[in-house]
Design a protein around this motif. Sequence first.
Motif, short mmCIF file in Angstrom:
data_model
loop_
_atom_site.label_atom_id
_atom_site.label_comp_id
_atom_site.label_asym_id
_atom_site.label_seq_id
_atom_site.Cartn_x
_atom_site.Cartn_y
_atom_site.Cartn_z
N PHE A 1 -9.25 10.82 -4.25
CA PHE A 1 -8.24 10.42 -3.28
C PHE A 1 -8.85 9.95 -1.97
O PHE A 1 -8.30 9.07 -1.30
CB PHE A 1 -7.28 11.59 -3.03
N ASN B 1 0.81 -1.22 0.00
CA ASN B 1 0.00 0.00 0.00
C ASN B 1 0.84 1.27 0.00
O ASN B 1 0.28 2.37 -0.12
CB ASN B 1 -0.92 0.03 1.22
N ALA C 1 -9.83 6.45 -2.61
CA ALA C 1 -8.63 5.62 -2.69
C ALA C 1 -8.11 5.28 -1.30
O ALA C 1 -7.70 4.14 -1.03
CB ALA C 1 -7.55 6.34 -3.50
N GLN D 1 -8.64 4.92 -8.87
CA GLN D 1 -9.32 5.95 -8.08
C GLN D 1 -8.46 7.20 -7.94
O GLN D 1 -8.96 8.33 -8.06
CB GLN D 1 -9.67 5.37 -6.70
N CYS D 2 -7.17 7.02 -7.69
CA CYS D 2 -6.27 8.17 -7.61
C CYS D 2 -6.21 8.90 -8.94
O CYS D 2 -6.20 10.14 -8.99
CB CYS D 2 -4.87 7.73 -7.19
N HIS E 1 -10.26 2.72 0.20
CA HIS E 1 -9.95 1.43 -0.42
C HIS E 1 -8.70 0.82 0.20
O HIS E 1 -8.65 -0.39 0.46
CB HIS E 1 -9.75 1.62 -1.93
N GLY F 1 0.29 3.50 -2.99
CA GLY F 1 -0.96 4.24 -2.93
C GLY F 1 -0.90 5.38 -1.94
O GLY F 1 -1.40 6.48 -2.20
N MET G 1 -7.26 0.85 -6.85
CA MET G 1 -6.93 2.00 -6.03
C MET G 1 -6.17 3.05 -6.83
O MET G 1 -6.42 4.26 -6.68
CB MET G 1 -6.10 1.52 -4.83
N SER H 1 -0.82 14.07 -3.29
CA SER H 1 -1.88 14.39 -4.26
C SER H 1 -1.89 15.86 -4.68
O SER H 1 -2.18 16.15 -5.86
CB SER H 1 -3.25 13.99 -3.69
N GLY I 1 -3.83 1.88 -13.72
CA GLY I 1 -4.67 1.21 -12.74
C GLY I 1 -5.75 0.36 -13.37
O GLY I 1 -6.00 -0.77 -12.93
N VAL J 1 -1.59 9.45 -2.51
CA VAL J 1 -2.57 10.21 -1.73
C VAL J 1 -1.87 11.31 -0.94
O VAL J 1 -2.36 12.45 -0.87
CB VAL J 1 -3.34 9.27 -0.78
#
Length: 538
Positions: free
Chosen positions: A332, A264, A335, A326-327, A338, A267, A323, A274, A291, A271
Amino acid sequence: MAWTILTISALPAVLLLALAAVVPRRDADAAPLTIRTWVTALATLQLAVASVLTIAMALRLVFGSTDPGAWHAVFPGAGSEPLPIYLDGVSTLMFLMVSFIGWVICRYSLRYLDGDRSQGNYFLWTGFTLAAVALMVLSGHLLLFFIAWLMTSIGLHHLLLHDSSRPAAERAAWTKFTIIRIADVALAIACILLYREFGTAYLGELFTAVGDLSSASAALQTAALLLVLAGAIKSAQFPFHTWLPQTLETPTPVSALMHAGIVNAGGYLLVRTSPIVSAAPWTLAVLATIGAVTACYAAVVMLTQTSVKKSLAYSTIAQMGFMMLQCGLGAFSAALLHILAHSMYKAHAFLGSGDVIAQRSRMGAAAVPRSERKAAGGEAPRRMTTGLAAAGVSLCCLALASLTLGIDPSTKPGGLVLGAVLCLAIAHWLEKVFAGADRRLALQSSAFALALCFLYVFSYRIVDGFVADSVPVVTLPVMQWVVIGSIIGCGFTTMLWAERSTTRRGSESRGGRWYVHASNGFYVESVLRRVFGSLSKS
């Protein structure tokens, strides 16, 4: 007050690192009970600190603090030099998740590694890895973030080599080590570019400076693309995913830590940064494409795996791909939700994988659900009807949940696209239930779908309340939405077709020949080995 909070938040991680630094491996293996007691106690302390910080942050947001942003503090007697800790809604939630999973893994390992001659060294490196992930989550400085990022890889590498006598484990560890170095280089260059562009390495100051820009420079756009590349590689995105399914020889708690925490990290990087990544919207389109491709590819391959742990590995790749999608859509908050949900689920799945194998052995082929047995007897003519009914029910459930809890998907970044994907997933599941001609089961499943939608929307509201002040509101051009939406639509439609084909093994299936190809991961790993040679020897 803030200085005390920030210092206490990092204290357990610092103590875990100190323990790993001062205790040699030989001494650790000679006194395993002492080492595992200390590591578990410090993991418990870290969980307690993370819980208190999360409650404090929640109260701070609920009661309307005048400064709802991150906690800031400076070194005592050091003028205006701030601490390299950035504690806001994003880092607080991730810190709680990492601490909880770390505590569970330490507790699980007490019995799993009991009697292992190297368990003292195992617990030292587990504590080291947990501390590195915690510091990465809490980091408010590019240098500290990068160092913690490197330490997570080092810690995981040693855990993967816990039993170095297994050739498969050694090959997987060195393959992962080689691939992740690409992400390290990309992140290092991005950090250098950001420091040269803005003259600061503190995240809070960087986010403020980026927010004041009217347009992104070439250096900033390059840094954003490198951040996307580093995050994608760290989270095992296609085609850099090949190392993750190979790590089947590692101890089960290490797999849980890797899939629920360390993977993770990519990810979390996106985030966390971001505001920087969204300054170059075209990089979001690249991220969304990566993704979507990864999610569809890994989901199809996952369906054909016979090994429980390998199926879970491809499930992780698919979840990380979604994920990243989603980003890429600018969602965010979704995400981060998630990441949190997937981490809890995947830790439970790996730690309980032994029970799954035992249940399969006991139940055997006679345990096929009644709905599946009926559907296998010729329910194809009703597929269109059941599909439309399932789609209608899932759409109504999501709409009712959103309206009841006051969320308008059209006002959220990527809300309509992600809502459509969620409806597609629920509809696909309900279609199989409706095809079984069991009215009671159909009603129960519909009620469960409604409850699931309410739970998802409610959880999203909580997470969004925590992180709303830390992530940007992304506005993408219409043409970019059209391109991204087309890619996602084609990808998930292809995945649905492939899923129907690969799950029917019979020769009468038009897509049955794809089953063998999918079960071998479409030979991506074989191609990479042929082109670049064995990564374990590089």
